[in-house]
Design an enzyme around this catalytic site. Structure first.
Site, PDB file in Angstrom:
ATOM      1  N   LYS A 139      61.722  21.036  46.392  1.00 10.69           N
ATOM      2  CA  LYS A 139      61.023  22.014  45.537  1.00 10.69           C
ATOM      3  C   LYS A 139      61.316  23.397  46.092  1.00 10.69           C
ATOM      4  O   LYS A 139      61.094  23.662  47.278  1.00 10.69           O
ATOM      5  CB  LYS A 139      59.515  21.740  45.549  1.00 10.69           C
ATOM      6  CG  LYS A 139      58.764  22.472  44.463  1.00 10.69           C
ATOM      7  CD  LYS A 139      59.136  21.976  43.070  1.00 10.69           C
ATOM      8  CE  LYS A 139      58.044  21.144  42.434  1.00 10.69           C
ATOM      9  NZ  LYS A 139      58.482  20.549  41.156  1.00 10.69           N
ATOM     10  N   THR A 178      59.667  15.966  43.953  1.00 10.65           N
ATOM     11  CA  THR A 178      59.541  17.386  44.302  1.00 10.65           C
ATOM     12  C   THR A 178      58.106  17.854  44.046  1.00 10.65           C
ATOM     13  O   THR A 178      57.618  18.762  44.709  1.00 10.65           O
ATOM     14  CB  THR A 178      60.545  18.250  43.514  1.00 10.65           C
ATOM     15  OG1 THR A 178      60.206  18.246  42.141  1.00 10.65           O
ATOM     16  CG2 THR A 178      61.970  17.764  43.718  1.00 10.65           C
ATOM     17  N   ASP A 179      57.445  17.204  43.112  1.00 10.29           N
ATOM     18  CA  ASP A 179      56.041  17.548  42.850  1.00 10.29           C
ATOM     19  C   ASP A 179      55.175  17.251  44.075  1.00 10.29           C
ATOM     20  O   ASP A 179      54.313  18.045  44.463  1.00 10.29           O
ATOM     21  CB  ASP A 179      55.543  16.766  41.626  1.00 10.29           C
ATOM     22  CG  ASP A 179      54.224  17.273  41.123  1.00 10.29           C
ATOM     23  OD1 ASP A 179      54.147  18.467  40.757  1.00 10.29           O
ATOM     24  OD2 ASP A 179      53.252  16.499  41.117  1.00 10.29           O
ATOM     25  N   PHE A 227      35.871  39.036  36.418  1.00  7.25           N
ATOM     26  CA  PHE A 227      36.364  39.138  35.038  1.00  7.25           C
ATOM     27  C   PHE A 227      35.534  38.190  34.179  1.00  7.25           C
ATOM     28  O   PHE A 227      35.632  36.972  34.302  1.00  7.25           O
ATOM     29  CB  PHE A 227      37.855  38.786  34.944  1.00  7.25           C
ATOM     30  CG  PHE A 227      38.435  39.089  33.582  1.00  7.25           C
ATOM     31  CD1 PHE A 227      38.475  40.394  33.110  1.00  7.25           C
ATOM     32  CD2 PHE A 227      38.913  38.074  32.772  1.00  7.25           C
ATOM     33  CE1 PHE A 227      38.997  40.678  31.851  1.00  7.25           C
ATOM     34  CE2 PHE A 227      39.436  38.354  31.515  1.00  7.25           C
ATOM     35  CZ  PHE A 227      39.476  39.661  31.059  1.00  7.25           C
ATOM     36  N   ARG A 278      37.397  36.956  42.246  1.00  4.43           N
ATOM     37  CA  ARG A 278      38.756  36.447  42.141  1.00  4.43           C
ATOM     38  C   ARG A 278      39.669  37.331  42.983  1.00  4.43           C
ATOM     39  O   ARG A 278      39.291  38.434  43.379  1.00  4.43           O
ATOM     40  CB  ARG A 278      39.240  36.445  40.681  1.00  4.43           C
ATOM     41  CG  ARG A 278      39.351  37.842  40.101  1.00  4.43           C
ATOM     42  CD  ARG A 278      39.934  37.874  38.688  1.00  4.43           C
ATOM     43  NE  ARG A 278      40.009  39.254  38.207  1.00  4.43           N
ATOM     44  CZ  ARG A 278      40.575  39.627  37.067  1.00  4.43           C
ATOM     45  NH1 ARG A 278      41.106  38.721  36.269  1.00  4.43           N
ATOM     46  NH2 ARG A 278      40.607  40.896  36.719  1.00  4.43           N
ATOM     47  N   GLN A 291      41.979  46.550  33.672  1.00  2.00           N
ATOM     48  CA  GLN A 291      41.964  47.755  32.845  1.00  2.00           C
ATOM     49  C   GLN A 291      41.070  48.826  33.478  1.00  2.00           C
ATOM     50  O   GLN A 291      41.414  50.016  33.490  1.00  2.00           O
ATOM     51  CB  GLN A 291      41.444  47.422  31.431  1.00  2.00           C
ATOM     52  CG  GLN A 291      42.423  46.642  30.554  1.00  2.00           C
ATOM     53  CD  GLN A 291      42.310  45.126  30.691  1.00  2.00           C
ATOM     54  OE1 GLN A 291      41.913  44.604  31.728  1.00  2.00           O
ATOM     55  NE2 GLN A 291      42.694  44.410  29.635  1.00  2.00           N
ATOM     56  N   ASN A 345      49.208  41.857  35.937  1.00  2.00           N
ATOM     57  CA  ASN A 345      48.146  41.109  36.605  1.00  2.00           C
ATOM     58  C   ASN A 345      48.803  39.897  37.271  1.00  2.00           C
ATOM     59  O   ASN A 345      49.141  38.925  36.608  1.00  2.00           O
ATOM     60  CB  ASN A 345      47.103  40.682  35.570  1.00  2.00           C
ATOM     61  CG  ASN A 345      45.844  40.144  36.202  1.00  2.00           C
ATOM     62  OD1 ASN A 345      45.775  39.992  37.426  1.00  2.00           O
ATOM     63  ND2 ASN A 345      44.849  39.828  35.398  1.00  2.00           N
ATOM     64  N   HIS A 377      48.692  36.828  38.778  1.00  2.00           N
ATOM     65  CA  HIS A 377      47.620  35.825  38.844  1.00  2.00           C
ATOM     66  C   HIS A 377      47.721  34.964  40.102  1.00  2.00           C
ATOM     67  O   HIS A 377      48.801  34.514  40.485  1.00  2.00           O
ATOM     68  CB  HIS A 377      47.682  34.920  37.616  1.00  2.00           C
ATOM     69  CG  HIS A 377      47.591  35.666  36.317  1.00  2.00           C
ATOM     70  ND1 HIS A 377      46.498  36.421  35.957  1.00  2.00           N
ATOM     71  CD2 HIS A 377      48.468  35.784  35.296  1.00  2.00           C
ATOM     72  CE1 HIS A 377      46.707  36.959  34.769  1.00  2.00           C
ATOM     73  NE2 HIS A 377      47.900  36.605  34.350  1.00  2.00           N
TER      74      HIS A 377
HETATM   75  O1  LIG Z   1      41.595  42.046  34.346  1.00  2.00           O
HETATM   76  C1  LIG Z   1      41.945  41.302  33.419  1.00  2.00           C
HETATM   77  N1  LIG Z   1      42.179  41.807  32.185  1.00  2.00           N
HETATM   78  C2  LIG Z   1      42.563  41.051  31.121  1.00  2.00           C
HETATM   79  O2  LIG Z   1      42.764  41.570  29.982  1.00  2.00           O
HETATM   80  C3  LIG Z   1      42.703  39.666  31.336  1.00  2.00           C
HETATM   81  N2  LIG Z   1      43.066  38.638  30.531  1.00  2.00           N
HETATM   82  C4  LIG Z   1      43.069  37.533  31.305  1.00  2.00           C
HETATM   83  O3  LIG Z   1      43.376  36.376  30.888  1.00  2.00           O
HETATM   84  N3  LIG Z   1      42.687  37.821  32.566  1.00  2.00           N
HETATM   85  C5  LIG Z   1      42.469  39.152  32.619  1.00  2.00           C
HETATM   86  N4  LIG Z   1      42.093  39.959  33.639  1.00  2.00           N
END
Ligand SMILES: O=c1[nH]c(=O)c2[nH]c(=O)[nH]c2[nH]1
Length: 296
Positions: free
Chosen positions: A12, A57-58, A157, A174, A217, A243, A245
Site C-alpha cells: 500500500k 494491501t488493505d 462544525f 475536530r 468560512q 479544507n 479533512h
Molecule cells: O468548515 C467547514 N465548512 C464547510 O462548508 C464544510 N462542509 C463540510 O462538509 N465540512 C465543512 N467544514
C-alpha cells in the site's frame, strides 16, 4: 522460449496517518506518509490469480493505522516495527520495505508565544507578487501560496441543514487544516515590502491560531479581517483555503479504541473555501487581479 515471472513486490502506497498526543494541553502531532511493499512468493497470484499468499494491501494499510495507536516515536522506529511485523507475518513473505515520509510541524507563534494546538507545516510557502500597470496606475498584489496550517482542537462544525444526502456528523471538536493561498492588494507603491509581507503573514497565522473556529468560512473571514485591521495599506484580501479533512480512523475492528488519536489525512476530495475580505471605502481595481490563477 519460456515466459517467467521476474522480481515483484506489492503493498500500500502513501498511507497518510496523523497521530495526535493530547495527554497534556500542549498537543503534539506526528504526520506521516507510509508506504509498504512485500516481497516473497506471490507467484500463484500473478500466474493463476490464487490469492492464498496475498496479505492484502488493505490489511497493510490497517496495520499502519493500528500501530499508530500506540504512538509512532520516530519514523525509523515506526518503520522498523512495521517492516518486522510484515516480514514475519507469513512464511512465504521473505521481506518487507516500509518507507516513511515525516512532515514537520512548527508551533504557530501568537504574540511571540508558541501556541498549544496550532501548527504550521515546516518547509515553507511560496511568496508571490504581481504588479499591473494600467491607464497610468500601478497596482501591487502580493501574496503567498501553500502556507499549510493545522489546529488539533479549537474547531467545531455544526448547525448545517440536513438534506437527503447529508450524512456528515456534527462535531464540537475536530482537526482543522488548510493550505492557505492569500493575495492582498496594496494601496500605494512605496511600502516596506519585506516588512509588510512579514506582518501580513504573521497576522494570517495568528488569526488562524487564535480564532475558535465554527467553520473554515469563519476562520477565512477572521484571517482577512485581521490583515485589514493590522495593515492599513492593504485594501482587500482574497483567500483560497482547501479544507484538508482529517477523518478519525475506526480501529474497533482490531479491538482498539481511538480517543481522538489516529486520523486519516485524506487528500481528496477536499472542501474549497474561498472568499474576499475588503474595505468598503477603497475603490476596487479588478484589473489588478486579471490573470491571477483560480479564484484569488
Ligand atoms: O468548515 C467547514 N465548512 C464547510 O462548508 C464544510 N462542509 C463540510 O462538509 N465540512 C465543512 N467544514
Amino acid at each position: 522460449m519460456a515466459i517467467v515471472l521476474g522480481p515483484n513486490q506489492y503493498g500500500k502506497a502513501e498511507v497518510r496517518v496523523v497521530a495526535v498526543d493530547r495527554s497534556t494541553p500542549r498537543h503534539t502531532l506526528v504526520d506521516l506518509n507510509v508506504s509498504s511493499a512485500l516481497r516473497g512468493d506471490f507467484s500463484a497470484a500473478h500466474l493463476t490469480g490464487d490469492n492464498a499468499h496475498v496479505l492484502t494491501t488493505d490489511a497493510q494499510k490497517n496495520t499502519v493505522f493500528a500501530f499508530a495507536r500506540d504512538g509512532v516515536a520516530s519514523p525509523e522506529a515506526f518503520a522498523l516495527r512495521l517492516a518486522t511485523h510484515f516480514a514475519g507475518s507469513y512464511p512465504w513473505i521473505s521481506g518487507a520495505r516500509v518507507a516513511v515520509e515525516s512532515y514537520g510541524w512548527d508551533r504557530i507563534a501568537v504574540g511571540g508565544a508558541p501556541h498549544d494546538h496550532a501548527f504550521r507545516r515546516a518547509g515553507g510557502e511560496v511568496r508571490t507578487a504581481v504588479v499591473t500597470a494600467d491607464d497610468g496606475e500601478l497596482h501591487v498584489v502580493a501574496g503567498l501560496a501553500d502556507l499549510v496550517v493545522l489546529k488539533t482542537t479549537g474547531s467545531e462544525f455544526w448547525g448545517f441543514p440536513r438534506d437527503a444526502y447529508t450524512t456528515l456528523a456534527e462535531t464540537r471538536d475536530r482537526i482543522l487544516a488548510t493550505a492557505v493561498t492569500a493575495r492582498w492588494r496594496y494601496v500605494g507603491t512605496d511600502l516596506d515590502w519585506h516588512g509588510t509581507y512579514d506582518t501580513v503573514r504573521t497576522t494570517l497565522l495568528e488569526a488562524f491560531a487564535s480564532t475558535h473556529s465554527l467553520a473554515l468560512q469563519q476562520t477565512l473571514h477572521a484571517m482577512g479581517a485581521a490583515v485589514l485591521e493590522t495593515v492599513p495599506e492593504v485594501a482587500e484580501v482574497r483567500l483560497s483555503m482547501p479544507n484538508k479533512h482529517h477523518f478519525l480512523q475506526d480501529l474497533s475492528a482490531f479491538g482498539l479504541d481511538n480517543p481522538d488519536v489516529v486520523y486519516h489525512a485524506d487528500d481528496r476530495p477536499y472542501g474549497l473555501i474561498e472568499g474576499t475580505v475588503l474595505r468598503d471605502d477603497v475603490p476596487s481595481a479588478e484589473v489588478a487581479w486579471q490573470g491571477t490563477p483560480g479564484f484569488v
